[in-house]
Design an enzyme around this catalytic site. Structure first.
Site, mmCIF file in Angstrom:
data_model
loop_
_atom_site.group_PDB
_atom_site.id
_atom_site.type_symbol
_atom_site.label_atom_id
_atom_site.label_comp_id
_atom_site.label_asym_id
_atom_site.label_seq_id
_atom_site.Cartn_x
_atom_site.Cartn_y
_atom_site.Cartn_z
ATOM 1 N NE ARG B 51 -3.112 -0.545 2.688
ATOM 2 C CZ ARG B 51 -4.230 -1.052 2.422
ATOM 3 N NH1 ARG B 51 -5.032 -0.342 1.400
ATOM 4 N NH2 ARG B 51 -4.302 -2.512 2.803
ATOM 5 C CB THR B 52 3.196 2.464 2.420
ATOM 6 O OG1 THR B 52 2.066 2.591 3.252
ATOM 7 C CG2 THR B 52 4.165 3.864 1.968
ATOM 8 C CE LYS B 80 24.536 -8.538 -4.525
ATOM 9 N NZ LYS B 80 24.598 -7.082 -5.926
ATOM 10 N NE ARG B 101 6.808 0.538 5.247
ATOM 11 C CZ ARG B 101 5.780 0.681 5.968
ATOM 12 N NH1 ARG B 101 4.885 -0.375 5.854
ATOM 13 N NH2 ARG B 101 5.244 1.688 5.817
ATOM 14 C CG HIS B 129 3.980 4.505 8.632
ATOM 15 N ND1 HIS B 129 4.314 5.144 6.956
ATOM 16 C CD2 HIS B 129 3.127 3.572 8.015
ATOM 17 C CE1 HIS B 129 3.363 4.580 6.220
ATOM 18 N NE2 HIS B 129 2.750 3.312 6.456
#
Lengths: 143, 305
Positions: B51-52, B80, B101, B129
């Site tokens: 969604r975000t 890595k 995120r 958020h």
């Protein structure tokens, strides 16, 4: 009674909570210097019942007062010159402190990126609360 | 250069300007259709969030910009062992703005410190958020017409719900907001938030029954009980359906009481409520795009006449 002689130059940390002096010794990184250090544990104290004392023979500017303030700002710092107390240093809680407190939040970015400095910010002076700059987790101030 | 790490990074006046811009975008989308024609947004998502991420991508595409990025840590150089600081330094030469995120709290802040482009925190673990909070605020302001003088009920998981904590932090800056916290005792609002409200003399009460307070509410913010927050499946099963908002309860709500939810919903709002005009949670998703468009323009310092 055990007697420890005077120091000529350096500082005496008095009123350390009994049992804390060894931790303080490491936190102040005195183990990394070649200064003469006398650690007195469980000395009798009218004020505290029992206390620890650290006597350190070195330049007083080597002492990180910020570290001391965060650990326990009730510690008395006596500056010694020519065997006499010439000043007492006041301990003020630093606004920000690096690499003294460790963030223990397993979700914090510092838990996976080892090279990041652990930075704590004073968020409540009255309650002496430090929070991690990254994740805002409260420090438990356990060293 | 400016970043967005927390909803409190913007003052109330700056938020007003951001929301004015978002509303202008809502009503005049064509005016902004090419505003970011030569710009690229990097979506660096170290954990999945459909969604975000799509909301950010939609926002940039609607501004005429382009998007690149990755949607989980496995497909990035993090697998890595590359640090966030190194990644953002490289991304800085590929894009003009970055939405990040990360499952680790504070990661976007570490990125912002080394970045040559604006970084938006698109969610860092259970910490912040901010664009969800901006979305909630824009929805309230647009549909309620004001950001003050209302009673808001926050219902569900008030203990772990980061959207709830951020929304409270943001709302306490406005006047005459009355909070009602509705939760089972196990999921009540943390004490540090209660202490903050008391210190600021902000009215609040804590209740268990939603029915009891329904007629008082101008806004009801429902939240999901998140399975991943529980160590014990038994507790989750016991609490997940503690609140289910149904049509019958809506009959007791004020005619202009708005129902919000950060989504995704599971069971806490019955689908029969969806058609009620007061249920605005899908509209909220739309405001999420407008506010992200406004944010991109603001952080890139792009003005559209």
């Amino acid at each position: 009674m055990l007697k420890i002689g005077k120091i000529e130059q350096g500082f005496v940390l008095d009123h350390i909570q009994a049992g804390m002096s060894l931790k303080l010794y490491h936190q102040l990184q005195l183990d990394k210097t070649d200064c003469t250090v006398a650690m007195i544990m469980n000395a009798k104290s009218n004020k505290m019942g029992k206390k620890d004392i650290l006597k350190v023979e070195c330049d007083v500017n080597q002492l990180n007062l910020d570290v001391l303030a965060v650990i326990d700002h009730n510690i008395t710092v006596n500056v010694i010159k020519d065997g006499e107390i010439v000043a007492k240093k006041e301990l003020i809680l630093p606004k920000e402190i690096r690499n003294v407190l460790k963030c223990k939040n397993p979700r914090c970015i510092t838990s996976i990126e080892q090279e990041l400095p652990h930075i704590f910010v004073l968020t409540d002076e009255e309650k002496e609360i430090y929070r991690c700059k990254y994740c805002e987790e409260k420090s438990d101030k356990k060293f | 250069m400016r970043h967005l790490m927390s909803p409190l990074d913007f003052s109330v006046e700056e938020l007003d300007a951001l929301f004015d811009l978002a509303n202008d975008i809502e009503f005049h989308p064509k005016k902004y259709a090419n505003a970011c024609a030569d710009k690229i947004l990097a979506t660096c998502f170290y954990e999945p969030s459909t969604r975000t991420r799509l909301s950010f991508e939609s926002a940039m595409l609607r501004l005429g910009g382009k998007v690149l990025g990755f949607s989980d840590a496995g497909s990035s150089s993090a697998s890595k062992g590359e640090s966030v600081s190194d990644t953002i330094r490289v991304i800085s030469s590929y894009a003009d703005i970055c939405a990040m995120r990360h499952p680790k709290e504070g990661a976007p802040m570490v990125a912002a410190a080394k970045s040559l482009i604006p970084v938006i925190n698109a969610g860092d673990g259970g910490h912040q958020h901010p664009t969800q909070t901006l979305t909630d605020l824009l929805t309230i302001r647009s549909l309620k017409g004001r950001m003050n003088n209302f009673t808001i009920g926050l219902c569900g998981d008030l203990k772990f719900g980061r959207t709830v904590h951020s929304l409270i932090d943001a709302l306490v800056r406005y006047e005459n907001i009355n909070f009602i916290f509705i939760s089972p005792p196990e999921l009540r609002i943390p004490d540090y938030i209660i202490d903050e409200l008391k210190a600021k003399d902000i009215p609040f009460k804590e209740v268990i029954s939603l029915d009891e307070v329904m007629p008082e509410l101008d806004l009801l913010y429902m939240t999901r009980v998140q399975r991943e927050r529980f160590f014990n499946e038994e507790d989750y099963v016991r609490l997940k359906d503690f609140y289910i908002l149904k049509k019958a309860q809506m009959d007791h709500a004020k005619p202009d009481c708005l129902i919000l939810h950060p989504l995704p919903r599971v069971n806490e709002i019955s689908v029969e409520v969806d058609d009620d005009p007061r249920a605005v949670y899908f509209k909220q998703g739309q405001y999420g795009v407008y506010v992200r468009m406004a944010l991109i323009l603001t952080l890139l310092n792009i003005k559209v006449d």
